[in-house]
Design an enzyme around this catalytic site. Structure first.
Site, PDB file in Angstrom:
ATOM      1  N   ASN A 259     -15.367  29.971  15.110  1.00 26.54           N
ATOM      2  CA  ASN A 259     -16.006  30.603  14.021  1.00 26.54           C
ATOM      3  C   ASN A 259     -15.070  31.255  12.774  1.00 26.54           C
ATOM      4  O   ASN A 259     -15.519  32.041  12.202  1.00 26.54           O
ATOM      5  CB  ASN A 259     -16.733  31.981  14.519  1.00 26.54           C
ATOM      6  CG  ASN A 259     -17.608  31.697  15.689  1.00 26.54           C
ATOM      7  OD1 ASN A 259     -18.143  30.635  15.819  1.00 26.54           O
ATOM      8  ND2 ASN A 259     -18.098  32.645  16.733  1.00 26.54           N
ATOM      9  N   SER A 338     -20.611  29.729  19.544  1.00 24.40           N
ATOM     10  CA  SER A 338     -20.579  29.989  20.966  1.00 24.40           C
ATOM     11  C   SER A 338     -22.089  29.422  21.392  1.00 24.40           C
ATOM     12  O   SER A 338     -22.394  29.194  22.538  1.00 24.40           O
ATOM     13  CB  SER A 338     -20.233  31.434  21.507  1.00 24.40           C
ATOM     14  OG  SER A 338     -19.034  31.395  21.840  1.00 24.40           O
TER      15      SER A 338
END
Length: 363
Positions: A259, A338
Protein backbone atom coordinates in the site's frame (compact mmCIF):
# COMPACT_ATOMS: atom_id res chain seq x y z
CA UNK A 1 57.53 -18.45 10.48
CA UNK A 2 56.14 -19.18 7.02
CA UNK A 3 53.95 -21.95 8.47
CA UNK A 4 52.58 -19.50 11.05
CA UNK A 5 51.75 -16.93 8.36
CA UNK A 6 50.06 -19.61 6.26
CA UNK A 7 47.96 -20.67 9.24
CA UNK A 8 46.99 -17.06 9.95
CA UNK A 9 46.07 -16.52 6.30
CA UNK A 10 43.94 -19.67 6.29
CA UNK A 11 42.22 -18.63 9.51
CA UNK A 12 41.43 -15.20 8.06
CA UNK A 13 40.04 -16.77 4.88
CA UNK A 14 37.83 -19.10 6.89
CA UNK A 15 36.62 -16.18 9.03
CA UNK A 16 35.81 -14.13 5.90
CA UNK A 17 33.98 -17.09 4.35
CA UNK A 18 31.94 -17.60 7.52
CA UNK A 19 31.01 -13.91 7.70
CA UNK A 20 29.96 -13.98 4.02
CA UNK A 21 27.13 -16.31 5.05
CA UNK A 22 25.52 -13.48 7.03
CA UNK A 23 23.09 -11.80 4.62
CA UNK A 24 22.26 -8.12 4.82
CA UNK A 25 18.60 -7.05 4.74
CA UNK A 26 17.13 -3.62 4.02
CA UNK A 27 14.41 -3.56 6.64
CA UNK A 28 13.70 -3.06 10.33
CA UNK A 29 15.49 -5.92 12.03
CA UNK A 30 14.62 -7.62 15.32
CA UNK A 31 17.68 -7.28 17.58
CA UNK A 32 19.66 -10.47 18.29
CA UNK A 33 17.26 -12.64 16.28
CA UNK A 34 18.24 -14.58 13.15
CA UNK A 35 16.96 -17.10 10.60
CA UNK A 36 19.38 -19.93 9.81
CA UNK A 37 19.00 -21.81 6.53
CA UNK A 38 20.86 -25.10 6.03
CA UNK A 39 22.33 -26.33 2.77
CA UNK A 40 20.39 -28.66 0.49
CA UNK A 41 21.40 -32.25 1.05
CA UNK A 42 22.54 -31.84 4.64
CA UNK A 43 21.88 -35.14 6.37
CA UNK A 44 22.03 -33.86 9.95
CA UNK A 45 18.63 -32.77 11.20
CA UNK A 46 17.79 -29.09 11.71
CA UNK A 47 16.79 -29.98 15.26
CA UNK A 48 20.24 -31.39 15.97
CA UNK A 49 22.08 -28.35 14.62
CA UNK A 50 19.70 -26.03 16.46
CA UNK A 51 20.38 -27.92 19.68
CA UNK A 52 24.09 -27.23 19.28
CA UNK A 53 23.30 -23.51 19.25
CA UNK A 54 21.03 -23.90 22.29
CA UNK A 55 23.88 -25.56 24.18
CA UNK A 56 25.89 -22.38 23.59
CA UNK A 57 23.16 -20.14 24.99
CA UNK A 58 20.83 -19.58 22.04
CA UNK A 59 17.02 -19.73 22.22
CA UNK A 60 15.30 -21.49 19.30
CA UNK A 61 11.59 -20.60 18.91
CA UNK A 62 11.10 -22.41 15.57
CA UNK A 63 12.67 -25.34 13.73
CA UNK A 64 11.84 -25.61 10.02
CA UNK A 65 11.61 -28.99 8.30
CA UNK A 66 9.33 -28.54 5.30
CA UNK A 67 9.42 -25.25 3.37
CA UNK A 68 13.08 -24.83 4.32
CA UNK A 69 15.50 -26.76 6.51
CA UNK A 70 16.74 -24.56 9.32
CA UNK A 71 15.67 -22.70 12.43
CA UNK A 72 15.11 -19.30 14.02
CA UNK A 73 17.31 -18.30 16.92
CA UNK A 74 17.64 -15.56 19.54
CA UNK A 75 21.18 -14.94 20.69
CA UNK A 76 22.85 -12.52 23.07
CA UNK A 77 26.46 -13.29 22.17
CA UNK A 78 28.33 -12.91 18.88
CA UNK A 79 30.21 -16.07 19.80
CA UNK A 80 27.01 -18.07 19.26
CA UNK A 81 26.42 -16.37 15.91
CA UNK A 82 30.00 -17.00 14.83
CA UNK A 83 29.72 -20.68 15.72
CA UNK A 84 26.61 -20.94 13.54
CA UNK A 85 28.28 -19.14 10.63
CA UNK A 86 31.27 -21.46 10.92
CA UNK A 87 29.13 -24.60 10.70
CA UNK A 88 29.70 -26.17 7.24
CA UNK A 89 26.06 -27.31 7.12
CA UNK A 90 24.80 -23.71 7.18
CA UNK A 91 23.98 -22.15 3.81
CA UNK A 92 23.23 -18.63 5.04
CA UNK A 93 21.95 -16.62 8.00
CA UNK A 94 19.84 -13.48 7.83
CA UNK A 95 18.56 -11.12 10.53
CA UNK A 96 14.93 -11.60 11.48
CA UNK A 97 12.81 -8.63 10.40
CA UNK A 98 9.46 -7.06 11.19
CA UNK A 99 6.53 -7.53 8.80
CA UNK A 100 3.25 -5.61 8.81
CA UNK A 101 -0.29 -6.36 7.62
CA UNK A 102 -1.40 -4.20 4.68
CA UNK A 103 -4.75 -2.50 5.26
CA UNK A 104 -6.52 0.83 5.23
CA UNK A 105 -9.79 0.97 7.11
CA UNK A 106 -12.05 3.17 5.30
CA UNK A 107 -19.29 -2.96 -2.31
CA UNK A 108 -19.02 -3.32 -5.57
CA UNK A 109 -15.85 -5.38 -5.81
CA UNK A 110 -17.63 -8.72 -5.59
CA UNK A 111 -19.86 -7.90 -8.54
CA UNK A 112 -16.84 -6.89 -10.59
CA UNK A 113 -15.22 -10.31 -10.22
CA UNK A 114 -18.49 -12.23 -10.54
CA UNK A 115 -18.24 -13.68 -7.04
CA UNK A 116 -21.66 -13.92 -5.42
CA UNK A 117 -23.46 -14.32 -8.74
CA UNK A 118 -21.68 -17.61 -9.33
CA UNK A 119 -23.21 -18.84 -6.08
CA UNK A 120 -26.65 -17.35 -6.44
CA UNK A 121 -27.16 -18.66 -9.97
CA UNK A 122 -25.97 -22.13 -8.99
CA UNK A 123 -22.91 -22.26 -11.25
CA UNK A 124 -20.76 -23.18 -8.21
CA UNK A 125 -21.67 -25.21 -5.10
CA UNK A 126 -22.44 -23.26 -1.92
CA UNK A 127 -19.64 -25.06 -0.08
CA UNK A 128 -16.53 -24.95 -2.23
CA UNK A 129 -14.36 -28.05 -1.89
CA UNK A 130 -11.00 -26.40 -1.30
CA UNK A 131 -8.57 -25.77 1.53
CA UNK A 132 -7.32 -22.20 1.94
CA UNK A 133 -4.60 -21.00 4.33
CA UNK A 134 -5.10 -17.52 5.75
CA UNK A 135 -1.61 -16.64 7.01
CA UNK A 136 -2.42 -13.53 8.99
CA UNK A 137 -3.66 -12.34 12.41
CA UNK A 138 -5.95 -15.36 12.77
CA UNK A 139 -9.68 -15.72 12.14
CA UNK A 140 -12.64 -15.02 14.44
CA UNK A 141 -13.69 -18.55 15.42
CA UNK A 142 -17.22 -17.46 16.33
CA UNK A 143 -18.11 -15.67 13.08
CA UNK A 144 -21.17 -17.43 11.57
CA UNK A 145 -20.00 -16.85 8.00
CA UNK A 146 -16.59 -18.53 8.29
CA UNK A 147 -15.77 -22.25 8.14
CA UNK A 148 -12.58 -22.47 10.23
CA UNK A 149 -11.35 -26.01 9.58
CA UNK A 150 -7.91 -25.93 11.27
CA UNK A 151 -6.09 -23.38 13.39
CA UNK A 152 -2.60 -22.84 14.72
CA UNK A 153 -0.70 -19.88 16.14
CA UNK A 154 3.00 -19.10 15.86
CA UNK A 155 2.79 -15.79 17.73
CA UNK A 156 4.52 -15.80 21.13
CA UNK A 157 2.10 -15.39 24.02
CA UNK A 158 -0.90 -16.82 22.17
CA UNK A 159 -2.30 -20.34 22.29
CA UNK A 160 -4.83 -20.21 19.44
CA UNK A 161 -5.35 -18.49 16.09
CA UNK A 162 -8.48 -16.70 17.28
CA UNK A 163 -8.19 -13.24 15.71
CA UNK A 164 -7.33 -10.38 18.08
CA UNK A 165 -6.88 -7.75 15.37
CA UNK A 166 -9.54 -8.15 12.68
CA UNK A 167 -7.31 -8.16 9.61
CA UNK A 168 -7.28 -11.94 9.13
CA UNK A 169 -11.04 -12.21 9.65
CA UNK A 170 -11.61 -9.55 6.98
CA UNK A 171 -9.34 -11.39 4.54
CA UNK A 172 -11.08 -14.71 5.28
CA UNK A 173 -14.51 -13.23 4.57
CA UNK A 174 -13.56 -12.02 1.11
CA UNK A 175 -12.11 -15.43 0.33
CA UNK A 176 -14.80 -17.69 1.71
CA UNK A 177 -17.70 -16.11 3.66
CA UNK A 178 -20.67 -18.45 3.37
CA UNK A 179 -23.27 -15.78 2.53
CA UNK A 180 -25.70 -16.76 5.27
CA UNK A 181 -26.11 -13.31 6.83
CA UNK A 182 -24.12 -10.27 5.76
CA UNK A 183 -21.34 -11.18 3.33
CA UNK A 184 -20.44 -13.77 0.71
CA UNK A 185 -16.95 -14.68 -0.39
CA UNK A 186 -15.52 -15.77 -3.72
CA UNK A 187 -15.23 -19.41 -2.59
CA UNK A 188 -18.08 -19.67 -0.05
CA UNK A 189 -17.77 -22.28 2.66
CA UNK A 190 -14.26 -23.36 1.69
CA UNK A 191 -12.20 -24.93 4.46
CA UNK A 192 -10.22 -22.15 6.12
CA UNK A 193 -6.90 -22.83 7.80
CA UNK A 194 -6.33 -20.05 10.33
CA UNK A 195 -2.56 -19.66 10.64
CA UNK A 196 -1.70 -16.84 13.01
CA UNK A 197 1.70 -15.21 12.41
CA UNK A 198 0.82 -11.56 13.13
CA UNK A 199 -0.01 -10.20 16.58
CA UNK A 200 -2.86 -7.99 17.77
CA UNK A 201 -1.17 -4.93 16.27
CA UNK A 202 -0.87 -6.62 12.86
CA UNK A 203 2.90 -7.00 13.22
CA UNK A 204 4.96 -10.18 13.03
CA UNK A 205 8.46 -11.51 12.58
CA UNK A 206 9.78 -13.06 9.40
CA UNK A 207 10.71 -16.13 11.45
CA UNK A 208 7.07 -16.61 12.51
CA UNK A 209 5.87 -16.17 8.94
CA UNK A 210 8.31 -18.79 7.68
CA UNK A 211 7.07 -21.14 10.40
CA UNK A 212 3.54 -20.57 9.07
CA UNK A 213 4.68 -21.38 5.53
CA UNK A 214 6.52 -24.44 6.85
CA UNK A 215 3.22 -25.60 8.37
CA UNK A 216 1.39 -25.00 5.08
CA UNK A 217 4.03 -27.02 3.22
CA UNK A 218 3.70 -29.85 5.72
CA UNK A 219 -0.03 -29.91 4.91
CA UNK A 220 0.26 -29.22 1.18
CA UNK A 221 -1.89 -32.24 0.39
CA UNK A 222 -4.87 -30.52 2.03
CA UNK A 223 -4.20 -26.84 1.27
CA UNK A 224 -4.79 -25.56 -2.26
CA UNK A 225 -4.05 -21.85 -1.85
CA UNK A 226 -2.50 -19.51 0.70
CA UNK A 227 -3.21 -15.80 1.18
CA UNK A 228 -0.48 -13.43 2.41
CA UNK A 229 -1.85 -9.91 2.89
CA UNK A 230 1.26 -8.48 4.51
CA UNK A 231 4.84 -7.64 3.73
CA UNK A 232 7.72 -5.25 4.18
CA UNK A 233 9.99 -3.07 2.11
CA UNK A 234 12.70 -5.65 2.39
CA UNK A 235 14.42 -8.64 0.88
CA UNK A 236 14.51 -12.08 2.45
CA UNK A 237 16.20 -15.04 0.81
CA UNK A 238 14.81 -17.28 3.55
CA UNK A 239 11.21 -16.21 2.83
CA UNK A 240 11.69 -16.61 -0.93
CA UNK A 241 13.14 -20.09 -0.46
CA UNK A 242 10.27 -21.11 1.82
CA UNK A 243 7.63 -19.85 -0.61
CA UNK A 244 9.33 -21.42 -3.63
CA UNK A 245 9.50 -24.81 -1.93
CA UNK A 246 5.88 -24.56 -0.82
CA UNK A 247 4.79 -23.71 -4.38
CA UNK A 248 6.79 -26.70 -5.59
CA UNK A 249 4.81 -28.80 -3.11
CA UNK A 250 1.60 -27.72 -4.88
CA UNK A 251 0.30 -24.68 -2.97
CA UNK A 252 -0.71 -21.53 -4.88
CA UNK A 253 0.48 -18.39 -3.08
CA UNK A 254 -1.40 -15.11 -3.50
CA UNK A 255 0.10 -11.99 -1.92
CA UNK A 256 -0.80 -8.34 -1.54
CA UNK A 257 1.41 -6.00 -3.59
CA UNK A 258 1.53 -3.37 -0.81
CA UNK A 259 0.00 0.00 0.00
CA UNK A 260 2.95 2.40 -0.38
CA UNK A 261 2.27 3.59 -3.93
CA UNK A 262 5.70 2.27 -4.94
CA UNK A 263 7.22 -0.26 -7.29
CA UNK A 264 6.38 -3.70 -5.88
CA UNK A 265 9.88 -4.92 -6.76
CA UNK A 266 11.04 -3.23 -3.55
CA UNK A 267 8.61 -5.22 -1.41
CA UNK A 268 8.54 -8.79 -0.13
CA UNK A 269 6.87 -11.21 -0.67
CA UNK A 270 5.25 -9.28 -3.57
CA UNK A 271 8.49 -9.37 -5.58
CA UNK A 272 8.76 -13.18 -5.53
CA UNK A 273 8.29 -14.44 -9.13
CA UNK A 274 6.48 -17.59 -7.98
CA UNK A 275 3.56 -15.84 -6.28
CA UNK A 276 0.48 -14.12 -7.68
CA UNK A 277 1.08 -10.51 -6.65
CA UNK A 278 -2.12 -8.46 -6.47
CA UNK A 279 -2.50 -4.69 -6.82
CA UNK A 280 -5.68 -2.84 -5.81
CA UNK A 281 -8.01 -1.13 -8.24
CA UNK A 282 -10.71 1.40 -7.47
CA UNK A 283 -14.09 0.12 -8.63
CA UNK A 284 -17.27 1.99 -7.73
CA UNK A 285 -19.98 0.38 -9.85
CA UNK A 286 -18.96 -3.27 -10.30
CA UNK A 287 -18.75 -2.84 -14.08
CA UNK A 288 -16.10 -2.30 -16.74
CA UNK A 289 -15.87 0.98 -18.60
CA UNK A 290 -14.77 3.51 -15.99
CA UNK A 291 -18.20 5.13 -15.83
CA UNK A 292 -18.77 4.84 -12.08
CA UNK A 293 -18.42 7.69 -9.59
CA UNK A 294 -15.11 8.84 -8.15
CA UNK A 295 -13.76 6.85 -5.19
CA UNK A 296 -11.66 8.15 -2.27
CA UNK A 297 -8.60 6.59 -3.95
CA UNK A 298 -9.09 7.53 -7.60
CA UNK A 299 -11.49 7.31 -10.54
CA UNK A 300 -13.55 4.20 -11.23
CA UNK A 301 -11.53 1.40 -12.84
CA UNK A 302 -8.15 2.98 -12.06
CA UNK A 303 -5.22 1.71 -10.00
CA UNK A 304 -5.95 2.75 -6.42
CA UNK A 305 -3.74 5.68 -5.43
CA UNK A 306 -2.19 3.76 -2.50
CA UNK A 307 -1.44 0.57 -4.44
CA UNK A 308 2.03 -0.65 -5.29
CA UNK A 309 2.57 -1.29 -8.99
CA UNK A 310 5.12 -2.42 -11.57
CA UNK A 311 6.35 -5.47 -13.43
CA UNK A 312 6.20 -7.69 -10.33
CA UNK A 313 2.42 -7.24 -10.10
CA UNK A 314 0.54 -10.16 -11.66
CA UNK A 315 -3.03 -8.85 -11.56
CA UNK A 316 -5.23 -6.15 -10.04
CA UNK A 317 -8.44 -6.77 -8.10
CA UNK A 318 -10.99 -4.53 -6.34
CA UNK A 319 -9.44 -3.01 -3.23
CA UNK A 320 -11.51 0.06 -2.33
CA UNK A 321 -14.50 0.05 0.05
CA UNK A 322 -14.81 -3.73 0.28
CA UNK A 323 -17.52 -5.10 2.60
CA UNK A 324 -16.42 -8.16 4.55
CA UNK A 325 -16.51 -10.05 7.85
CA UNK A 326 -14.93 -8.63 11.00
CA UNK A 327 -14.43 -9.32 14.70
CA UNK A 328 -17.34 -10.10 16.99
CA UNK A 329 -19.47 -11.61 14.23
CA UNK A 330 -19.65 -8.15 12.68
CA UNK A 331 -18.85 -6.65 9.28
CA UNK A 332 -16.62 -3.83 8.06
CA UNK A 333 -15.71 -1.89 4.93
CA UNK A 334 -11.98 -1.82 4.18
CA UNK A 335 -9.57 -0.63 1.51
CA UNK A 336 -6.08 -1.84 0.63
CA UNK A 337 -4.17 -4.45 -1.32
CA UNK A 338 -4.86 -6.68 1.70
CA UNK A 339 -8.49 -6.90 0.60
CA UNK A 340 -7.65 -7.11 -3.11
CA UNK A 341 -5.50 -10.24 -2.76
CA UNK A 342 -8.27 -12.40 -1.21
CA UNK A 343 -10.43 -11.97 -4.34
CA UNK A 344 -7.69 -13.72 -6.29
CA UNK A 345 -7.12 -16.32 -3.56
CA UNK A 346 -10.82 -17.18 -3.67
CA UNK A 347 -10.71 -17.46 -7.45
CA UNK A 348 -7.66 -19.74 -7.22
CA UNK A 349 -9.50 -21.94 -4.71
CA UNK A 350 -12.52 -22.13 -7.03
CA UNK A 351 -10.26 -23.24 -9.87
CA UNK A 352 -8.62 -25.86 -7.66
CA UNK A 353 -12.05 -27.18 -6.64
CA UNK A 354 -12.91 -27.73 -10.31
CA UNK A 355 -9.42 -28.88 -11.35
CA UNK A 356 -7.99 -30.74 -8.33
CA UNK A 357 -4.78 -31.78 -10.09
CA UNK A 358 -3.90 -28.29 -11.35
CA UNK A 359 -0.44 -27.02 -10.45
CA UNK A 360 0.18 -23.50 -9.13
CA UNK A 361 1.61 -22.56 -12.55
CA UNK A 362 -1.60 -23.71 -14.23
CA UNK A 363 -3.68 -21.73 -11.75
Amino acid sequence: MSNLKSAEKLANQEKHFAQSKLRQVLAETIPHQYIVVLKNGVTESAQSIAQQAVSRGGIVPFVYNNAIKGFAIKIASKLVLNSILSNPSVDFVEPDIKVQAFSQVASTGYSRVGGPLSILNGSHPRAVNAGIAIIDTGIDFTHPELNVYKQVSFVPGTSTANDDNGHGTAVAGIVAAEGNVGAVGIAPGARLWAIKVLDKSGTGSMSSIIEGIDYVTQNAGQIDAANLSFGCKCNSSALDTAINNSVAAGVTFVVAAGNAGEDASLWSPASNPNVISVAAMADSDGKCGGLGPQTPYGPDDSLASFSNYGSKVTIAAPGVNIHTTYLGSSYATLSGTSVAAPFVTGAAALYHSLHPTASPAQV
